[in-house]
Design an enzyme around this catalytic site. Structure first.
Site, PDB file in Angstrom:
ATOM      1  N   THR A   1       0.809  -1.172   0.091  1.00  0.00           N
ATOM      2  CA  THR A   1      -0.128  -0.304   0.030  1.00  0.00           C
ATOM      3  C   THR A   1       1.062   1.177  -0.237  1.00  0.00           C
ATOM      4  O   THR A   1       2.129   1.104   0.505  1.00  0.00           O
ATOM      5  CB  THR A   1      -0.918   0.244   1.314  1.00  0.00           C
TER       6      THR A   1
ATOM      7  N   THR B   1      -1.243   0.100   6.429  1.00  0.00           N
ATOM      8  CA  THR B   1      -0.651  -0.836   5.420  1.00  0.00           C
ATOM      9  C   THR B   1      -0.717  -2.310   6.087  1.00  0.00           C
ATOM     10  O   THR B   1      -0.737  -2.369   7.338  1.00  0.00           O
ATOM     11  CB  THR B   1       0.837  -0.488   4.835  1.00  0.00           C
ATOM     12  N   GLY B   2      -0.818  -3.332   5.264  1.00  0.00           N
ATOM     13  CA  GLY B   2      -0.646  -4.613   5.753  1.00  0.00           C
ATOM     14  C   GLY B   2      -2.055  -5.401   5.040  1.00  0.00           C
ATOM     15  O   GLY B   2      -2.557  -4.729   4.270  1.00  0.00           O
TER      16      GLY B   2
ATOM     17  N   ASP C   1      -9.180  -2.025   3.085  1.00  0.00           N
ATOM     18  CA  ASP C   1      -9.213  -1.104   4.310  1.00  0.00           C
ATOM     19  C   ASP C   1      -9.070   0.326   3.611  1.00  0.00           C
ATOM     20  O   ASP C   1      -9.279   1.477   4.326  1.00  0.00           O
ATOM     21  CB  ASP C   1      -8.391  -1.379   5.203  1.00  0.00           C
TER      22      ASP C   1
ATOM     23  N   ARG D   1     -13.722  -7.891  -3.777  1.00  0.00           N
ATOM     24  CA  ARG D   1     -13.295  -7.550  -2.409  1.00  0.00           C
ATOM     25  C   ARG D   1     -12.799  -6.277  -2.088  1.00  0.00           C
ATOM     26  O   ARG D   1     -12.421  -5.369  -2.920  1.00  0.00           O
ATOM     27  CB  ARG D   1     -11.970  -8.331  -2.205  1.00  0.00           C
ATOM     28  N   VAL D   2     -13.095  -5.625  -1.055  1.00  0.00           N
ATOM     29  CA  VAL D   2     -12.953  -4.123  -0.516  1.00  0.00           C
ATOM     30  C   VAL D   2     -11.819  -3.930   0.540  1.00  0.00           C
ATOM     31  O   VAL D   2     -11.745  -4.659   1.345  1.00  0.00           O
ATOM     32  CB  VAL D   2     -14.252  -3.549  -0.036  1.00  0.00           C
TER      33      VAL D   2
ATOM     34  N   GLY E   1      -5.562  -5.912   4.761  1.00  0.00           N
ATOM     35  CA  GLY E   1      -6.818  -5.071   4.852  1.00  0.00           C
ATOM     36  C   GLY E   1      -7.655  -5.536   5.883  1.00  0.00           C
ATOM     37  O   GLY E   1      -8.313  -4.825   6.738  1.00  0.00           O
TER      38      GLY E   1
HETATM   39  N1  GLY Z   1      -4.233  -3.015   2.968  1.00  0.00           N
HETATM   40  C1  GLY Z   1      -4.301  -2.965   1.657  1.00  0.00           C
HETATM   41  C2  GLY Z   1      -5.393  -4.310   1.209  1.00  0.00           C
HETATM   42  O1  GLY Z   1      -5.446  -5.154   2.045  1.00  0.00           O
HETATM   43  O2  GLY Z   1      -5.953  -4.162   0.212  1.00  0.00           O
END
Ligand code: GLY
Length: 314
Positions: A172, A221-222, A203, A200-201, A224
């Site tokens: 991210t 980041t990481g 975060d 898929r959405v 979601g």
């Molecule tokens: N943090 C980005 C995602 O999981 O889409």
């Protein structure tokens, strides 16, 4: 009004350095962007302007998973999400799963002034067309190769179930800035976690992944789903609003994340100018300007790294 000394922190995700050209290369890239954006802040740019420009530069850098260089989803397509939060007005805008644009963050910026401020797929595509933003293919050769490799090993399983597996990517990009007026903004942009199920959405375009108010701002980041389950960005900002120091808010939130087995990282700053970062992931690719000079977190990993790092106002 007294001029505030601007502060800035940016990140390029929480995944490995190796696939991004190695430490020196990532360091040059992140520090170059910090230098560029800090000079805008020093010349009077607002936090919202600086964050938007910083996210654009990170989106244009193919080594990071946002804009150009975004990872590929389970069906071989790139879909990107981005959000911008103006802390002064406590206003979030963003796009979810947009395709064929160079800079998703610029759509988020446009949406700041609109009544409907978060658009998904077809709505974001319509907006892009209305604004006459040229079509752009963010897919890079590297990402095609990566997808082809995955396809060789377990394409059938992934494509049949349309799920990402434990090799989910943690890429991210994000920027948090404090400007000369003392206003804070946060921006986050992503290509998602790679090989995810269609629809898929992330975060990144939610208050869980990107949040700011007059007291503090956070970009995450990481994975979601982990960030959403912790409601991480909003939780840290609200803790600061309710009286925690930023370092204490991040530390408590990182301990909770660790206890809950989350895989994530975050950057933040507050209106006093404190800069704090945290992670449960192995590494966090971040760099900052504390008003005196530039630093980064690229060698902050291994046994003694701890869950948070910070530059406190002197
Ligand atoms: N943090 C980005 C995602 O999981 O889409």
């Amino acid at each position: 009004m007294t001029r505030v000394n601007p502060k800035l922190i940016i990140h390029g995700g929480a995944s490995s350095l190796e696939d991004k050209g190695g430490l020196e290369s990532v360091r040059d890239s992140l520090r170059g962007i910090v230098k560029n954006i800090y000079s805008l802040l020093d010349n009077g740019a607002s936090a919202v302007e600086a964050v938007t420009k910083g996210c654009m530069l990170l989106e244009d850098e193919p080594r990071f998973n946002a804009g150009t260089g975004s990872v590929v989803q389970s069906d071989g397509q790139v879909r990107m999400s981005a959000a911008l939060m103006d802390g002064r007005h406590q206003r979030l805008s963003g796009v979810i799963n947009v395709s064929r644009v160079q800079n998703p963050i610029s759509l988020a910026q446009f949406l700041q002034s609109q009544e409907d401020r978060i658009l998904s797929e077809i709505g974001a595509a319509d907006l892009s067309r209305e604004l006459q933003i040229p079509l752009y293919d963010p897919l890079t050769d590297y990402r095609i190769q990566e997808w082809m490799e995955e396809r060789k090993t377990n394409f059938n399983r992934k494509m049949a179930r349309l799920f990402a597996d434990s090799s989910a990517q943690r890429g991210t990009i994000g920027v948090v800035a404090l400007d000369q007026q003392g206003d804070i903004a946060a921006g986050t942009s992503t290509g998602g976690k790679g090989l995810e199920r269609i629809g898929r959405v992330s975060d990144s375009a939610m208050p869980a992944g990107n949040y700011a108010n007059p007291w503090a701002g956070v970009s995450c980041t990481g994975v979601g789903e982990d960030i959403i389950d912790e409601c991480l960005a909003a939780k840290v900002v609200i803790r600061v609003t309710d009286g925690f120091s930023l370092a204490a808010a991040v530390e408590k939130s990182m301990h909770e994340s660790q206890t809950n087995g989350r895989d994530l990282g975050m950057i933040s700053l507050d209106r006093q100018g404190n800069i704090v970062w945290g992670k449960t992931a192995e590494i966090l690719l971040a760099a900052y300007h504390d008003g005196q000079g530039i630093g980064d977190t690229l060698e902050w990993h291994g046994e003694n790294a701890g869950l948070i790092g910070h530059v406190a106002v002197g």
